[in-house]
Design a protein around this motif. Sequence first.
Motif, short mmCIF file in Angstrom:
data_model
loop_
_atom_site.label_atom_id
_atom_site.label_comp_id
_atom_site.label_asym_id
_atom_site.label_seq_id
_atom_site.Cartn_x
_atom_site.Cartn_y
_atom_site.Cartn_z
N GLU A 1 44.85 40.82 26.85
CA GLU A 1 46.00 41.22 27.65
C GLU A 1 46.19 42.74 27.63
O GLU A 1 46.62 43.34 28.62
CB GLU A 1 47.28 40.55 27.13
CG GLU A 1 47.32 39.04 27.31
CD GLU A 1 47.61 38.62 28.74
OE1 GLU A 1 48.73 38.84 29.22
OE2 GLU A 1 46.69 38.09 29.39
N ASP A 2 45.89 43.36 26.50
CA ASP A 2 45.99 44.82 26.37
C ASP A 2 44.75 45.47 26.98
O ASP A 2 43.62 45.10 26.65
CB ASP A 2 46.12 45.20 24.89
CG ASP A 2 46.20 46.70 24.69
OD1 ASP A 2 47.29 47.26 24.82
OD2 ASP A 2 45.13 47.31 24.41
N ARG A 3 44.96 46.45 27.85
CA ARG A 3 43.84 47.03 28.60
C ARG A 3 42.80 47.68 27.69
O ARG A 3 41.60 47.47 27.85
CB ARG A 3 44.37 48.07 29.61
CG ARG A 3 43.29 48.77 30.44
CD ARG A 3 42.55 47.80 31.34
NE ARG A 3 41.64 48.51 32.24
CZ ARG A 3 40.70 47.90 32.95
NH1 ARG A 3 40.55 46.59 32.87
NH2 ARG A 3 39.92 48.59 33.75
N ARG A 4 43.24 48.45 26.69
CA ARG A 4 42.30 49.13 25.81
C ARG A 4 41.50 48.12 24.99
O ARG A 4 40.28 48.26 24.86
CB ARG A 4 43.06 50.09 24.87
CG ARG A 4 42.17 50.85 23.89
CD ARG A 4 43.00 51.75 22.99
NE ARG A 4 43.98 51.00 22.22
CZ ARG A 4 43.71 50.36 21.09
NH1 ARG A 4 42.47 50.37 20.60
NH2 ARG A 4 44.65 49.71 20.44
N ARG A 5 42.17 47.12 24.46
CA ARG A 5 41.47 46.12 23.66
C ARG A 5 40.55 45.27 24.53
O ARG A 5 39.46 44.84 24.08
CB ARG A 5 42.49 45.26 22.91
CG ARG A 5 43.17 46.05 21.79
CD ARG A 5 44.50 45.48 21.38
NE ARG A 5 44.39 44.21 20.66
CZ ARG A 5 45.44 43.61 20.12
NH1 ARG A 5 46.65 44.15 20.20
NH2 ARG A 5 45.29 42.46 19.48
N TYR A 6 40.94 45.02 25.76
CA TYR A 6 40.07 44.30 26.71
C TYR A 6 38.77 45.07 26.93
O TYR A 6 37.68 44.49 26.92
CB TYR A 6 40.83 44.12 28.03
CG TYR A 6 40.02 43.54 29.17
CD1 TYR A 6 39.96 42.16 29.38
CD2 TYR A 6 39.35 44.36 30.06
CE1 TYR A 6 39.24 41.63 30.45
CE2 TYR A 6 38.63 43.84 31.13
CZ TYR A 6 38.57 42.48 31.32
OH TYR A 6 37.87 41.97 32.38
#
Length: 377
Positions: free
Chosen positions: A121-126
């Motif tokens: 859901e989090d862009r950086r972690r994705y």
Amino acid sequence: MTGAALSQIADPAACPRLVIKVGSALLVERGGALRREWLQALAGEISEARRRGQQVVVVSSGAIALGAARLGLSGGGRTSLADAQAAAAVGQIALAGAWDELLGAEGLVAAQLLLTLEDLEDRRRYLNASSTLARLLDQGAIPVVNENDSVATAEIRFGDNDRLAARVAQAAGADAVALLSDVDGLFDRDPKDPEARLVREVRGVDEAVRAMATGGSGSGMGSGGMVSKLEAAEIAGRAGIALAILNGTHARPLARALAEDKGTLFVPQRRDGGRKVWLGGRIAPAGVLTVDAGCAAALGAGSSLLAAGVVGVDGDFARGDLVTIHSAKGDRLAQGLVEYTAAECRAIAGRKASDQAALLGYAPRAAVIHRDHMVLL
């Protein structure tokens, strides 16, 4: 994968990168024992796919069921959240070990990725997950992915591995997803009905298709049903990824389904860009904005969401949170990153731009949700 034939799933030219999702009921007997011979045969099929030039990602359930048996927990480890988390912690070791051993016997290297909902859901972690998957695949490894159920909660989880498989396919840049199930595919009515017919191809999930689905897992071990598989097909389809539902209860299920041309293939009807793929795949919105008919039509034509068209605000969200946009009838139209808090949205809902400055105490932004930060569903 742009064609409409199940056989293309095994074609490295049409499908260079394939995600295979395996459910708990296929991997684990009701007593909690691993179906070792079945898994060994599937490992052989994965090896064959690698030899013909395909890269493969596996999304594997089974940790809770395996762990519950080892701990002696009732209800398959799903009686309580604490039981499920404990069972997952024990079972994940056994599950990863089985995949490592059986893929290793085929000369393949297995890699384990445990993901939470927030990881995608989090862009950086994705993007981090996407990078890891790409590197593993480039090195010839077989990523084996599961939800990290030892820390997932009822509020923050995928809920089933069908949707996780579709999200992983997006992150991995896959061409197709094969959901191995306990049925041949989507039927036009309850499969127990003798008049039920297998739907072999679906081009776009609409209300008529959704009406064919029934919720729940027949095995009692998994958490998904046909409804979750349709949701997975929608998530995958936004990225131009085909999705097939195949019967996995037989030995060598991929080869059998393709040889008999039996299954349901969801043919993607669009291909969003990378950031919108991520946005459209997110499944944990913080709120809902309801819009009038005129606004709904404007959104469909590519417009941003303006406050004047908002007729309802639900949830408690902050600026930058994901919210879903519904029609007055309750249909999901779009979702995106909101430019205002829930309180601010309530203050300016239905009001023209010329009125908003006085209500907000500052000059209004260009839109409640800008079209660049929104994806149609």
